[in-house]
Write an enzyme that holds these catalytic residues in place. Structure first.
Site, PDB file in Angstrom:
ATOM      1  N   LYS A  12      39.928  32.768  52.925  1.00 14.27           N
ATOM      2  CA  LYS A  12      41.393  32.856  53.087  1.00 14.27           C
ATOM      3  C   LYS A  12      41.818  33.762  54.245  1.00 14.27           C
ATOM      4  O   LYS A  12      42.793  33.472  54.923  1.00 14.27           O
ATOM      5  CB  LYS A  12      42.048  33.316  51.786  1.00 14.27           C
ATOM      6  CG  LYS A  12      41.691  34.724  51.381  1.00 14.27           C
ATOM      7  CD  LYS A  12      42.206  35.035  49.987  1.00 14.27           C
ATOM      8  CE  LYS A  12      41.825  36.441  49.589  1.00 14.27           C
ATOM      9  NZ  LYS A  12      41.667  36.596  48.145  1.00 14.27           N
TER      10      LYS A  12
ATOM     11  N   ARG B  13      45.492  41.372  36.561  1.00  8.71           N
ATOM     12  CA  ARG B  13      46.032  40.337  37.425  1.00  8.71           C
ATOM     13  C   ARG B  13      45.830  39.045  36.653  1.00  8.71           C
ATOM     14  O   ARG B  13      46.254  38.978  35.506  1.00  8.71           O
ATOM     15  CB  ARG B  13      45.359  40.362  38.813  1.00  8.71           C
ATOM     16  CG  ARG B  13      46.243  39.727  39.889  1.00  8.71           C
ATOM     17  CD  ARG B  13      45.635  39.757  41.268  1.00  8.71           C
ATOM     18  NE  ARG B  13      44.545  38.787  41.424  1.00  8.71           N
ATOM     19  CZ  ARG B  13      43.885  38.583  42.563  1.00  8.71           C
ATOM     20  NH1 ARG B  13      44.186  39.294  43.641  1.00  8.71           N
ATOM     21  NH2 ARG B  13      42.917  37.693  42.636  1.00  8.71           N
TER      22      ARG B  13
HETATM   23  C1  LIG Z   1      40.526  37.127  47.904  1.00  8.46           C
HETATM   24  C2  LIG Z   1      39.729  36.872  46.685  1.00  8.46           C
HETATM   25  C3  LIG Z   1      38.358  37.157  46.662  1.00  8.46           C
HETATM   26  C4  LIG Z   1      37.632  37.788  47.832  1.00  8.46           C
HETATM   27  O1  LIG Z   1      37.937  39.139  47.893  1.00  8.46           O
HETATM   28  P1  LIG Z   1      37.235  40.113  48.952  1.00  8.46           P
HETATM   29  O2  LIG Z   1      37.630  41.461  48.505  1.00  8.46           O
HETATM   30  O3  LIG Z   1      37.744  39.733  50.277  1.00  8.46           O
HETATM   31  O4  LIG Z   1      35.769  39.896  48.824  1.00  8.46           O
HETATM   32  C5  LIG Z   1      37.643  36.853  45.513  1.00  8.46           C
HETATM   33  N1  LIG Z   1      38.252  36.325  44.425  1.00  8.46           N
HETATM   34  C6  LIG Z   1      39.566  36.043  44.403  1.00  8.46           C
HETATM   35  C7  LIG Z   1      40.166  35.460  43.173  1.00  8.46           C
HETATM   36  C8  LIG Z   1      40.345  36.318  45.529  1.00  8.46           C
HETATM   37  O5  LIG Z   1      41.662  36.030  45.500  1.00  8.46           O
END
Ligand SMILES: *Cc1c(COP(=O)(O)O)cnc(C)c1O
Length: 364
Positions: free
Chosen positions: A36, A131
């Site tokens: 993302k 969350r």
């Molecule tokens: C953005 C996201 C991740 C990745 O997180 P990082 O800290 O960039 O490794 C993993 N799981 C979910 C649900 C996310 O939204």
């Protein structure tokens, strides 16, 4: 070259991804690379897949669609609960999605059946960060309902910690997730294939030598792209922390007083004013601001101090040096700055392509 721009070194990203894949494989954990922050860029995806990641995850259907347009064939998971209004796009473009609501899963089932597809569902479990997630006590009944739905393949369970309240992944909450997987298997037969423990914040736990139990997947974005773990923002040993940097250009350099004058009201972004009077300083302005990055999330080169920012201007104290007009400065980015810069149409993206050398195995 145009500025501002992100310089993205694909060789360094490859190295980071490969190192993490290798270290986690020893713990029985596969890596889902999270795309993302880079808007699903296919060039980056290509490098991540070369480095051996098991699959791709993104929180935005738009990014997944652009990967599919670029002919990315790897398995892609939507890692945010689908919006009902986007459910048909989710079924069409994502293999699997993370879910917490039966209303959504039922709609995915209906749409998947209608289009002759099977859609994978991973159920998110709440483990304390508050969350997304199904409360652990409700998980069994949700699994029971999901297993009955046509055209839905129940794939497993997942949790996400550290993002909202900063709750750290640890032996205790990870053991709970493993235990929940065991319970589902005991109740329904062997059904839990994926047990995804979390994000980059799980690395300290995963690599600590602790028992990883049933956890067999982590979803990594920040650790791969920035070489840091998000709990304490420490560099991860052996990883590049400068795979992505931000370049901005100087448009004004003048000797100015360090203190403003005139009647003081509010600033554009609510920032505080300089407190100490340091006399006359070498002040420069770079053509970058809140519309291009998160000014609080960038790190200036040695000798340069960031004084403030507005929509389009970043004000720095250049110390003993006077910065020439047109000079470029290179900044480190944190995750927030990276997200905003990648998303800004005003920031060019300059990819340094991977070379044959980058792909050679490292000397141990
Ligand atoms: C953005 C996201 C991740 C990745 O997180 P990082 O800290 O960039 O490794 C993993 N799981 C979910 C649900 C996310 O939204």
């Amino acid at each position: 070259m145009t500025a501002p721009r992100l310089e993205i070194d694909l060789g360094k990203i490859y190295h980071n991804a490969q190192a993490l894949v290798e270290r986690l494989a020893k713990r029985g954990i596969a890596v889902t690379a999270v795309t993302k922050a880079t808007l699903g860029s296919w060039q980056i995806v290509d490098v991540l897949l070369k480095a051996g990641v098991h699959g791709l995850g993104d929180s935005r259907i738009e990014n997944i669609e652009s990967m599919r347009e670029a002919r990315v064939a790897a398995s892609v998971t939507l890692i945010r609960s689908p919006m009902l209004s986007q459910a048909s796009r989710v079924v069409q473009f994502a293999d699997t999605s993370f879910n917490t609501e039966m209303d959504v899963i039922k709609k995915l089932s209906f749409l998947a059946e209608k289009s002759g597809r099977t859609h994978g569902v991973v159920l998110m479990v709440e483990l304390g960060d508050l969350r997304e997630g199904i409360m652990p006590g409700d998980l069994e009944s949700v699994v029971r309902r999901v297993l009955r739905l046509p055209s839905i393949a129940f794939k497993g369970i997942a949790s996400n910690l550290a993002c909202r309240c900063g709750i750290a992944p640890d032996a205790r909450n990870m053991a709970k997730l493993s235990w929940l997987a065991d319970c589902i298997d005991a109740t329904f037969g062997r059904t839990v294939e994926i047990v995804s423990g979390g994000n980059s914040a799980n690395l300290a736990w995963a690599l600590s030598g602790a028992n990883t139990g049933r956890i067999n997947d982590l979803r990594l974005g920040e650790a791969i792209l920035l070489g840091r773990e998000p709990l304490h923002r420490q560099a991860i040993e052996g990883l590049h922390t400068d795979a992505i940097t931000l370049i901005a250009e100087v448009i004004e350099s003048k000797s100015k007083p360090s203190q403003p004058w005139g009647e003081i009201a509010q600033t554009a972004f609510g920032a505080s004013l300089p407190v100490v009077d340091r006399g006359i300083i070498a002040q420069s302005i770079l053509a970058i601001g809140h519309q291009d990055t998160d000014p609080q999330g960038i790190g200036a080169p040695a000798g340069i101090k960031i004084l403030g920012a507005s929509s389009d201007h970043l004000i720095v104290d250049s110390g003993v040096d006077i910065l020439p007009i047109g000079a470029e400065l290179k900044f480190q980015v944190n995750y927030s700055a990276l997200l905003r810069s990648m998303t800004s149409p005003f920031v060019a993206k300059d990819l340094k392509l991977i070379t044959h050398r980058d792909l050679l195995p490292e000397k141990k």
